[in-house]
Write an enzyme that holds these catalytic residues in place. Sequence first.
Site, PDB file in Angstrom:
ATOM      1  N   CYS A 174     -14.664 -12.417  -0.407  1.00 49.19           N
ATOM      2  CA  CYS A 174     -16.039 -12.814  -0.098  1.00 49.19           C
ATOM      3  C   CYS A 174     -16.972 -11.641   0.184  1.00 49.19           C
ATOM      4  CB  CYS A 174     -16.054 -13.774   1.096  1.00 49.19           C
ATOM      5  SG  CYS A 174     -15.621 -12.983   2.663  1.00 49.19           S
ATOM      6  N   LYS A 216      29.767 -22.392  16.352  1.00 52.07           N
ATOM      7  CA  LYS A 216      29.489 -23.478  17.289  1.00 52.07           C
ATOM      8  C   LYS A 216      30.483 -23.399  18.442  1.00 52.07           C
ATOM      9  CE  LYS A 216      28.098 -26.535  13.482  1.00 52.07           C
ATOM     10  NZ  LYS A 216      28.415 -27.752  12.714  1.00 52.07           N
ATOM     11  N   LYS A 238      27.963 -20.887   6.242  1.00 49.15           N
ATOM     12  CA  LYS A 238      26.619 -21.471   6.200  1.00 49.15           C
ATOM     13  C   LYS A 238      26.286 -21.755   4.744  1.00 49.15           C
ATOM     14  CE  LYS A 238      21.823 -20.873   7.550  1.00 49.15           C
ATOM     15  NZ  LYS A 238      21.312 -21.253   6.210  1.00 49.15           N
TER      16      LYS A 238
END
Length: 692
Positions: A431, A310, A126
């Site tokens: 906040c 695969k 990969k």
Amino acid sequence: MTDLNPTARAAGLRALLHRYNHEYYVLDAPSVPDAEYDRLFRELEALEAAHPELASADSPTRRVGGAPLAAFASVTHRLPMLSLNNVFSDMQDSDPAGRHAELAAFDQRVRDGLGLDEVEYAVEPKFDGLAVSLVYEHGVLVQGATRGDGETGENVTENLRTVRSIPLRLENAPGDDLFAPAVVPARLEVRGEVLMLKRDFERLNSEQDAAGLKRFANPRNAAAGSLRQLDSRITASRRLTFFAYAVAEADGVSLPATHSATMDWLAGLGLPVSRQRSVVRGLAGLTGAYEAMLAQRAGLPFDIDGVVYKVNRLSEQARLGFVSRAPRFAVAHKFPAEEALTVVEDITVQVGRTGAITPVARLQPVFVGGVTVTNATLHNEDEVRRKDVHVGDTVIVRRAGDVIPEVVSVLAERRPPQARAFEMPLVCPVCGSHIVREADEAVARCSGGLYCSAQHKQALQHFASRKALDVEGLGEKLVDQLVDAGLVHTPADLFALDQPALARLERMGDKSAENLVRALDACRHTTLARFVYALGIRNVGEATARDLARHFGTLDALMAADQDMLMTAPDVGPIVARSIVDFFAEAHNREVVDALLAAGVSWPVVETVTSAGVAGVSGKTFVLTGTLPTLGRDDAKARIEAAGGKVTGSVSKKTHYVVAGEAAGSKLDKAHELGITVLDEAALLALLAGNA
């Protein structure tokens, strides 16, 4: 120089240089010294300069790069560039069965799907690079594109022409000791990976150091940044390389029966393929290949971050098909993430766009997996308690999936006397609203909703992101400025921005402000799927938003749907349905939607499958091949889908119709072989009109 006329000499030089280039960059077996290659290259350059009519798209001189582009054009992939699902192994598990449990589950699914006791797999590294698509017509490279979002990428043809290992022209190659020759198809689309070799990465960073520029963190970032340069001459200087790993289309030829043989076929055309490939059988073969590749990893000339498996036989791949945005016949087996020791200097919390409060470990800087890590997620309050993380602890940090740094465990024996435990704050640090946590949820949340500027910012970033409304030029820093300046509170406020107000912002300027206003205006015209995704509804991702748009057809229908109705949509379960109901039950959210519509955000009408279904088309599977007389491939696909049909890229026993145009290739042969009905354009149009 020889006595040959310029045309013949140029053709001869190009053929020689293509051959020498292939020997050097692909076979790693040069037959002439570099000086001889350079001499011939300069001769061809001089010939083309003296006779511009001799220049060709496949000339080796195109590899040096050309004039800078203003921007990359978009490319719609004829077949989507899908990603792979991942599996991981717990290498700390002493039980082999437990260690590779996810891989075993993949193999079991494949065997169940095929009804086989044992399956043959192709194994490949990969690559840790950037996925690209190459299109060759009659052997000449005509287009190169990045993967992008899988549906649409960027046209980087000129940059890819500078990559020496990519052949500009395919040949009926004689092959070498490993690979047999191959016949050039009329049209070939190859998928592969662009990457940077380790030695070239070190050289590039040395050059960055010498120039007083910032170093690249890792070869993947260097490769991605180099390929996406608007000036292809910069790309040419970066020494990128390429490996092919899949064939998307091959018109006019019959592919071999297996993936491994197809890779050999590509190599016979002159395309570089990995030589770290193998074919194995069953789970034992997969685990053995994984262990072998993991042992080779450090010694390879390029970075890999796992192994790809695969199903080897292409006919079996076709039987398994795809799920969502990934194939069922393939999987990426990721390597264990790299780990390192460091010290927790503090534990703070960050506020997500949905108000989620996430504890974050602030770390002494440590180099892990190719990057310097200073922060690591602790996920939630329960996870902090479970791992018993204190400020001052020495911890093991891992880049989970080689992307998100996380604290794996604590070395309790190194805990200093002054270490202190983490306490979840009672109010939001941004906040000041109360932090609440539902009894059945692991995540605590700020109750401030859209009053919280942290949620403003991240909600706006999501709204403008590429997969949502894709507002070009509206990045994180600009969102911060807009919110901090009080210019934007909700997404609808974006469309009220004008050029003078934007130009007053730091580092904006008149031109940048004008470009952003233009980009926002363009984004008013979107799709229902993108709009739904842009709203940031919890648990509604890109694929779910698309399914909802197709199922309900209109925003009003979606907003009016109750939980039971929502669960009739594909892949929508009770959790997703509840999130959607709760979102639209909140009056403020409906106000935001109304404000966006009032600002002119719109989309074409989406016809649902049930309302647009045409007898003979609805529920049927179609495959398109060749060139139709009047319909483009995208147009034909859109008409079939609007009538309730489905378009796939490969012919199988589940295919109902193959629509064939001029120069139809192997798909037409496969249709005849399987006895599938073949339609021409006229027959397709008649079927769509309900006259068949």
